[in-house]
Design a protein around this motif. Sequence first.
Motif, PDB file in Angstrom:
ATOM      1  N   ALA A 177      10.408  -7.180 -32.781  1.00  0.00           N
ATOM      2  CA  ALA A 177       9.690  -7.710 -31.736  1.00  0.00           C
ATOM      3  C   ALA A 177       8.616  -6.247 -30.749  1.00  0.00           C
ATOM      4  O   ALA A 177       7.623  -6.524 -30.541  1.00  0.00           O
ATOM      5  N   SER A 181       8.644  -6.776 -22.888  1.00  0.00           N
ATOM      6  CA  SER A 181       7.262  -6.717 -22.370  1.00  0.00           C
ATOM      7  C   SER A 181       6.740  -5.244 -22.357  1.00  0.00           C
ATOM      8  O   SER A 181       7.513  -4.297 -22.343  1.00  0.00           O
ATOM      9  N   ASP A 220      16.363 -12.174 -27.191  1.00  0.00           N
ATOM     10  CA  ASP A 220      16.004 -11.085 -26.030  1.00  0.00           C
ATOM     11  C   ASP A 220      14.328 -11.215 -25.908  1.00  0.00           C
ATOM     12  O   ASP A 220      13.898 -11.707 -26.574  1.00  0.00           O
ATOM     13  N   ARG A 221      13.909 -10.767 -24.674  1.00  0.00           N
ATOM     14  CA  ARG A 221      12.513 -10.549 -24.468  1.00  0.00           C
ATOM     15  C   ARG A 221      12.044  -9.090 -24.118  1.00  0.00           C
ATOM     16  O   ARG A 221      12.638  -8.359 -23.489  1.00  0.00           O
ATOM     17  N   GLU A 267      14.655  -7.150 -21.980  1.00  0.00           N
ATOM     18  CA  GLU A 267      15.392  -7.818 -21.267  1.00  0.00           C
ATOM     19  C   GLU A 267      16.682  -8.635 -22.248  1.00  0.00           C
ATOM     20  O   GLU A 267      16.109  -9.560 -23.237  1.00  0.00           O
ATOM     21  N   ASP A 296      15.923 -19.924 -31.150  1.00  0.00           N
ATOM     22  CA  ASP A 296      15.469 -19.814 -30.199  1.00  0.00           C
ATOM     23  C   ASP A 296      16.266 -18.955 -28.902  1.00  0.00           C
ATOM     24  O   ASP A 296      15.779 -18.894 -27.676  1.00  0.00           O
ATOM     25  N   PHE A 336       9.032 -11.902 -28.076  1.00  0.00           N
ATOM     26  CA  PHE A 336      10.279 -12.524 -28.210  1.00  0.00           C
ATOM     27  C   PHE A 336      11.117 -11.989 -29.375  1.00  0.00           C
ATOM     28  O   PHE A 336      10.649 -11.692 -30.361  1.00  0.00           O
ATOM     29  N   ASP A 357      15.019  -6.909 -31.913  1.00  0.00           N
ATOM     30  CA  ASP A 357      14.323  -6.092 -30.632  1.00  0.00           C
ATOM     31  C   ASP A 357      13.441  -4.942 -31.279  1.00  0.00           C
ATOM     32  O   ASP A 357      12.268  -4.907 -30.818  1.00  0.00           O
ATOM     33  N   GLU A 378       3.561  -9.235 -24.076  1.00  0.00           N
ATOM     34  CA  GLU A 378       5.094  -9.684 -24.119  1.00  0.00           C
ATOM     35  C   GLU A 378       5.345 -10.339 -25.741  1.00  0.00           C
ATOM     36  O   GLU A 378       4.739 -10.740 -26.318  1.00  0.00           O
TER      37      GLU A 378
END
Length: 279
Positions: free
Chosen positions: A105, A42, A39-40, A87, A36, A6, A102, A4
Amino acid sequence: MTVEAFAPAKVNLTLHVTGQRPDGYHTLDSLVIFVDAGDRLSFDAAETLSLTVTGPRADGVPGDARNLVWKAADLLGPGRGAAIVLEKHLPAAAGIGGGSSDAAAALRGLARLWEVDLPEAAELLALGADVPACLKPRPLRMQGVGETILPGPEMPAMALVLINPGVEVSTPAVFKALDRKDNPAMPTPPGWASAAVMAHWLGRQRNDLEPPALAQAPVIGAVLAALDDTPGCLLARMSGSGATCFGIYETNEDATAATDALRRARPDWWVQAAVPVSM
């Protein structure tokens, strides 16, 4: 194994446009922090590359090779596979580096999944000028076209409120509308004892893209005025090329109260309290 990552929102506390190169790219001098809100992503092992976009801000976000996440995967490991889920919580084309963060990450997550080294910052410019800055989120000074990353000062305790009014601003159009492109650079950030002292220093600096963005999207003026009107707001400014604006506050309580009030007053706006992060 699921990996994962962030992707924090990028906030340009200042953005000085200092010149334009012969190839058309503009040179900048910007003090950047990350918060903080974000987007997230995985990542799971797979034979082929795939991208699924979910979350409250997924509408209109491509899940194919047009997405910077996909392009970042191709740059890091051409021909490699992974099942990626993005996400989305940040508004798109909003001046807070959503797509670039994004992509950065994705590079961090896929480097762990594939057990490969991260690229050098100069290689990442092919993905966008903000991607090198987003690769290692922390306070920094970004210069040139984004390839020069210098450590930023230690930041005081503070909180922010981010607002996006739901309009997209064309970054090329904003740059084209600049009155001048050889503005003075930013002085060296000195470090500050408090958010109030920092906001006073920031108030003497600029976001050179704010006036042309305001001309393109006058609602930015309403956002800045709404932030200014909230109790405890030390500074209201636009981030990046817009249309997201931020307010700086001494405490989380002030930022939370402002967020609640602004959401009640303008339910059609994206309003988010946040605090700085380093990763």
